[in-house]
Design a protein around this motif. Sequence first.
Motif, short mmCIF file in Angstrom:
data_model
loop_
_atom_site.label_atom_id
_atom_site.label_comp_id
_atom_site.label_asym_id
_atom_site.label_seq_id
_atom_site.Cartn_x
_atom_site.Cartn_y
_atom_site.Cartn_z
N PHE A 46 0.85 -1.19 0.00
CA PHE A 46 0.00 0.00 0.00
C PHE A 46 0.89 1.24 0.00
CE2 PHE A 46 -2.07 -3.47 2.21
CZ PHE A 46 -3.31 -3.54 1.59
N SER A 47 0.46 2.25 -0.73
CA SER A 47 1.26 3.47 -0.84
C SER A 47 0.89 4.52 0.19
CB SER A 47 1.12 4.06 -2.25
OG SER A 47 -0.23 4.42 -2.51
N SER A 48 -0.20 4.31 0.92
CA SER A 48 -0.65 5.32 1.89
C SER A 48 -1.50 4.68 2.97
CB SER A 48 -1.47 6.41 1.20
OG SER A 48 -2.70 5.88 0.72
N ALA A 49 -1.65 5.41 4.06
CA ALA A 49 -2.53 4.95 5.14
C ALA A 49 -3.96 4.82 4.64
CB ALA A 49 -2.45 5.91 6.32
N ALA A 50 -4.40 5.80 3.85
CA ALA A 50 -5.78 5.79 3.36
C ALA A 50 -6.05 4.56 2.50
CB ALA A 50 -6.05 7.06 2.55
N GLU A 51 -5.06 4.18 1.70
CA GLU A 51 -5.27 3.02 0.83
C GLU A 51 -5.45 1.74 1.63
OE1 GLU A 51 -3.54 1.43 -3.41
OE2 GLU A 51 -2.18 2.48 -2.06
N LEU A 52 -4.70 1.60 2.69
CA LEU A 52 -4.88 0.41 3.53
C LEU A 52 -6.25 0.44 4.20
CD1 LEU A 52 -2.51 -1.56 5.71
CD2 LEU A 52 -4.49 -0.57 6.85
N LEU A 53 -6.65 1.60 4.70
CA LEU A 53 -7.93 1.70 5.40
C LEU A 53 -9.11 1.43 4.48
CD1 LEU A 53 -7.23 4.82 7.64
CD2 LEU A 53 -7.46 2.45 8.41
N GLU A 54 -8.94 1.68 3.20
CA GLU A 54 -10.01 1.43 2.24
C GLU A 54 -10.05 -0.02 1.77
OE1 GLU A 54 -9.07 4.17 -0.82
OE2 GLU A 54 -9.74 5.95 0.32
N SER A 55 -9.08 -0.82 2.19
CA SER A 55 -8.96 -2.19 1.71
C SER A 55 -9.59 -3.17 2.70
CB SER A 55 -7.49 -2.56 1.51
OG SER A 55 -6.88 -1.69 0.57
N ARG A 56 -9.95 -4.32 2.19
CA ARG A 56 -10.44 -5.40 3.04
C ARG A 56 -9.25 -6.20 3.53
NH1 ARG A 56 -11.83 -10.65 1.92
NH2 ARG A 56 -11.62 -10.26 -0.32
N LEU A 57 -9.03 -6.18 4.83
CA LEU A 57 -7.87 -6.86 5.39
C LEU A 57 -8.07 -8.38 5.33
CD1 LEU A 57 -7.10 -4.59 8.47
CD2 LEU A 57 -6.09 -4.53 6.19
N PRO A 58 -6.99 -9.12 5.16
CA PRO A 58 -7.11 -10.58 5.03
C PRO A 58 -7.54 -11.24 6.33
CG PRO A 58 -4.80 -9.93 5.12
CD PRO A 58 -5.59 -8.66 5.02
N ASP A 59 -8.29 -12.30 6.19
CA ASP A 59 -8.70 -13.10 7.35
C ASP A 59 -7.60 -14.14 7.60
OD1 ASP A 59 -10.02 -14.36 9.37
OD2 ASP A 59 -11.41 -15.45 8.07
N ALA A 60 -6.49 -13.66 8.14
CA ALA A 60 -5.31 -14.50 8.33
C ALA A 60 -4.38 -13.78 9.29
CB ALA A 60 -4.60 -14.72 6.99
N PRO A 61 -3.43 -14.49 9.90
CA PRO A 61 -2.43 -13.81 10.72
C PRO A 61 -1.69 -12.77 9.88
CG PRO A 61 -2.33 -16.18 11.08
CD PRO A 61 -3.25 -15.96 9.91
N CYS A 62 -1.56 -11.58 10.42
CA CYS A 62 -0.93 -10.47 9.69
C CYS A 62 0.04 -9.72 10.59
CB CYS A 62 -1.98 -9.46 9.23
SG CYS A 62 -3.16 -10.06 8.04
N CYS A 63 0.92 -8.96 9.95
CA CYS A 63 1.61 -7.89 10.64
C CYS A 63 1.75 -6.74 9.66
CB CYS A 63 2.96 -8.33 11.20
SG CYS A 63 4.29 -8.40 10.00
N LEU A 64 1.92 -5.57 10.19
CA LEU A 64 1.97 -4.35 9.39
C LEU A 64 3.36 -3.76 9.49
CD1 LEU A 64 0.67 -2.08 7.74
CD2 LEU A 64 -0.22 -1.14 9.88
N VAL A 65 4.03 -3.66 8.35
CA VAL A 65 5.33 -2.98 8.27
C VAL A 65 5.04 -1.57 7.76
CG1 VAL A 65 7.63 -2.98 7.24
CG2 VAL A 65 6.53 -5.15 7.86
N LEU A 66 5.29 -0.59 8.60
CA LEU A 66 4.73 0.75 8.39
C LEU A 66 5.79 1.83 8.53
CD1 LEU A 66 2.23 2.62 8.14
CD2 LEU A 66 1.89 2.31 10.61
N ASP A 67 5.90 2.67 7.51
CA ASP A 67 6.82 3.81 7.60
C ASP A 67 6.20 4.87 8.50
OD1 ASP A 67 9.00 5.38 7.18
OD2 ASP A 67 8.58 5.84 5.09
N VAL A 68 7.02 5.47 9.34
CA VAL A 68 6.51 6.52 10.23
C VAL A 68 6.05 7.73 9.43
CG1 VAL A 68 7.17 8.20 12.00
CG2 VAL A 68 7.82 5.81 12.25
N ARG A 69 6.87 8.13 8.47
CA ARG A 69 6.55 9.34 7.70
C ARG A 69 5.94 8.94 6.36
NH1 ARG A 69 8.55 13.88 9.95
NH2 ARG A 69 10.21 13.67 11.50
N LEU A 70 4.70 9.35 6.14
CA LEU A 70 3.99 9.07 4.90
C LEU A 70 3.39 10.36 4.38
CD1 LEU A 70 1.98 5.91 6.07
CD2 LEU A 70 3.95 5.88 4.52
#
Length: 219
Positions: A46-70
Amino acid sequence: MTATSGEPAGTSANDEQVVLIVDDDAMLRNGLGNLFRSVGMQVALFSSAAELLESRLPDAPCCLVLDVRLRGPSGLDLQTRLAQMGIHIPIIFMTGYGDIAMSVAAMKAGAEDFMVKPFRDQDLLDAVSAALEKDRQRRQAMNRIDDIRASYATLSPRESEVMGMAASGLLNKQIASEIGISEVTVKIHRGQAMRKMKARTFADLVLMAQQLGICKADR
């Protein structure tokens, strides 16, 4: 689940693990995706926070690798928003040296780890593997609670009452006296509760009652 700019996320089944990557630097984002794919992990980019929030998250174990500055909402903003939504995916922040104070704030807000750029690929892989395992265990615990609640819903009102009282430490004769039934009837209700809850031992039943929050602390 959708991924950005035609970047394939891979389909996820319940037993798969998915690394979600949010970074507005396309080169770094794609590089991280390739790194995780190289060790057999599913990824969604995902290129932005908004793009992730608009997506349907997988029904599976996940982790989020996230840049502080976007661009737009920051990684910290996304962390806050996910918490408000009741989404508790483990987060690993990526930061520059100038973002240490922000990283401390992220850790205080529940982040699993933060990686200071430039970081070693293996260090990131190790951190992600640990986060995925933590989320897998969290999901198993949640599924277990759901199963317990489903079993508890099959109890009659009297069976659930006896279960709560017994798990709170009352003896059969005390329960019988308090609710006005015979001790034999209490034993029957208690046995039925154990059977329906699939409790192998009374200790199992007590643990289930504690997880359901039906034990009375003042008893």
